[in-house]
Design an enzyme around this catalytic site. Structure first.
Site, short mmCIF file in Angstrom:
data_model
loop_
_atom_site.label_atom_id
_atom_site.label_comp_id
_atom_site.label_asym_id
_atom_site.label_seq_id
_atom_site.Cartn_x
_atom_site.Cartn_y
_atom_site.Cartn_z
N ASP A 66 0.83 -1.21 0.00
CA ASP A 66 0.00 0.00 0.00
C ASP A 66 0.86 1.25 0.00
O ASP A 66 2.07 1.19 0.20
CB ASP A 66 -0.96 -0.01 1.21
CG ASP A 66 -0.24 -0.20 2.54
OD1 ASP A 66 1.00 -0.31 2.55
OD2 ASP A 66 -0.92 -0.25 3.58
N ASN A 135 -8.10 0.31 13.73
CA ASN A 135 -9.47 0.05 13.30
C ASN A 135 -9.61 -1.32 12.63
O ASN A 135 -10.66 -1.63 12.07
CB ASN A 135 -9.94 1.14 12.32
CG ASN A 135 -9.08 1.18 11.06
OD1 ASN A 135 -8.13 0.42 10.93
ND2 ASN A 135 -9.41 2.08 10.15
N HIS A 137 -7.74 -2.42 10.06
CA HIS A 137 -7.39 -2.48 8.64
C HIS A 137 -6.15 -3.33 8.40
O HIS A 137 -5.32 -3.52 9.28
CB HIS A 137 -7.26 -1.08 8.02
CG HIS A 137 -6.02 -0.32 8.38
ND1 HIS A 137 -5.91 1.04 8.20
CD2 HIS A 137 -4.82 -0.70 8.90
CE1 HIS A 137 -4.71 1.44 8.57
NE2 HIS A 137 -4.03 0.41 8.99
N GLU A 142 -9.81 -0.87 4.64
CA GLU A 142 -10.45 -0.27 5.81
C GLU A 142 -11.76 -1.00 6.15
O GLU A 142 -12.29 -1.75 5.31
CB GLU A 142 -10.76 1.20 5.50
CG GLU A 142 -9.54 2.05 5.12
CD GLU A 142 -8.69 2.46 6.32
OE1 GLU A 142 -8.59 1.70 7.31
OE2 GLU A 142 -8.08 3.55 6.27
C1 F6R Z 1 1.43 -0.03 6.21
C2 F6R Z 1 0.19 -0.79 6.38
C3 F6R Z 1 -0.71 -0.54 7.55
C4 F6R Z 1 0.00 -0.80 8.88
C5 F6R Z 1 -0.93 -0.63 10.07
C6 F6R Z 1 -0.20 -0.79 11.39
O1 F6R Z 1 2.09 -0.44 5.03
O2 F6R Z 1 -0.12 -1.63 5.57
O3 F6R Z 1 -1.86 -1.32 7.43
O4 F6R Z 1 0.48 -2.12 8.86
O5 F6R Z 1 -1.53 0.62 10.03
O6 F6R Z 1 0.80 0.19 11.50
P1 F6R Z 1 1.85 0.18 12.71
O7 F6R Z 1 2.68 -1.05 12.55
O8 F6R Z 1 2.65 1.45 12.52
O9 F6R Z 1 1.05 0.14 13.97
#
Ligand code: F6R
Length: 239
Positions: A66, A135, A137, A142
């Protein structure tokens, strides 16, 4: 499978070992890696082990998971920049090995089509390493997402736009993302979902205790035949 580790380091060592074993076993494996705080130590340990044991990543293929729309690869805070700093750069990965979303493209739908085609051409992802948002995701899938979807542009959840500020030095408008779809993540031959720290405990409870639905996209990974939910004790605290 759900595995709980004593701490973040043990969790990261397990995930790193999975990547290293795959790379040793399959020289041209396809990896799809998340950016973010959670996998940072995993990538550090992968780099350390690869250097120590002279493990070649020269034929490994990386597909993007992403990216924030409008945030270029040179901007600290972009997913690409993070992966370049943590893993691509230290392992000497060539640009030709990396198939990442260009979130600056004028035609983002075409960019999604390009990545969809690449994933088909490389015959799918061997290992996807993902995190989980507060959340629920996965990537930028999402809550409310179509679980059958492929790469797409998404309007970010408010939680994601707010929490995402932690990656940037100055306040940055984050309204859209571009992401692989849930179906593409689920088609990976192995999926590791990592969660660490107390702040992830509530969403991990929902992921593992609630009925599986697109209200908490991470829940789908519990149905993957080769899906791992890797937790440290803090993230597992509400189970
Ligand atoms: C980033 C991604 C997001 C993160 C998620 C958790 O490439 O795909 O889905 O994995 O938001 O982020 P952290 O690890 O910073 O808590």
């Amino acid at each position: 499978m759900v595995a709980t580790f004593k701490n973040y380091r043990d969790l990261s060592a397990f995930a790193a070992n999975k990547i290293i074993r795959l790379v040793k076993h399959k020289k041209n494996a396809v990896l799809c890696l998340a950016a973010g705080d959670t996998p940072a130590l995993t990538y550090h340990l992968v780099v350390e082990t690869a250097k120590r044991e002279a493990i070649s990543f020269s034929e490994i293929i990386f597909t993007g998971l992403d990216e924030w729309v409008g945030i270029g690869p040179d901007i600290p805070g972009s997913c690409y920049h993070f992966l370049q700093q943590k893993i691509f750069g230290p392992l000497g990965i060539k640009k030709t090995q990396i198939h990442f979303f260009n979130s600056m493209a004028t035609d983002l739908q075409q960019e999604c089509n390009r990545i969809n085609t690449i994933i088909q051409t490389v015959r799918g992802i061997d290992l996807a390493l993902v995190g989980i948002g507060l959340n629920g995701h996965v990537g930028f899938n999402e809550p409310g997402i179509d679980p059958a979807g492929s790469a797409h542009v998404v309007t970010l959840d408010e939680v994601t736009s707010i929490v995402g500020q932690k990656y940037f030095k100055t306040n940055t408008a984050l309204s859209k993302g571009i992401t692989l779809g849930m179906a593409q993540i689920m088609q990976a031959r192995e999926v590791l979902l990592l969660a660490a720290g107390t702040k992830k405990a509530a969403i991990i409870r929902r992921t593992l205790k609630e009925d599986i639905s697109n209200a908490v996209p991470a829940g789908f990974i519990t149905t993957h035949p080769n899906g791992w939910i890797l937790l440290d004790e803090e993230a597992a605290a509400e189970l």
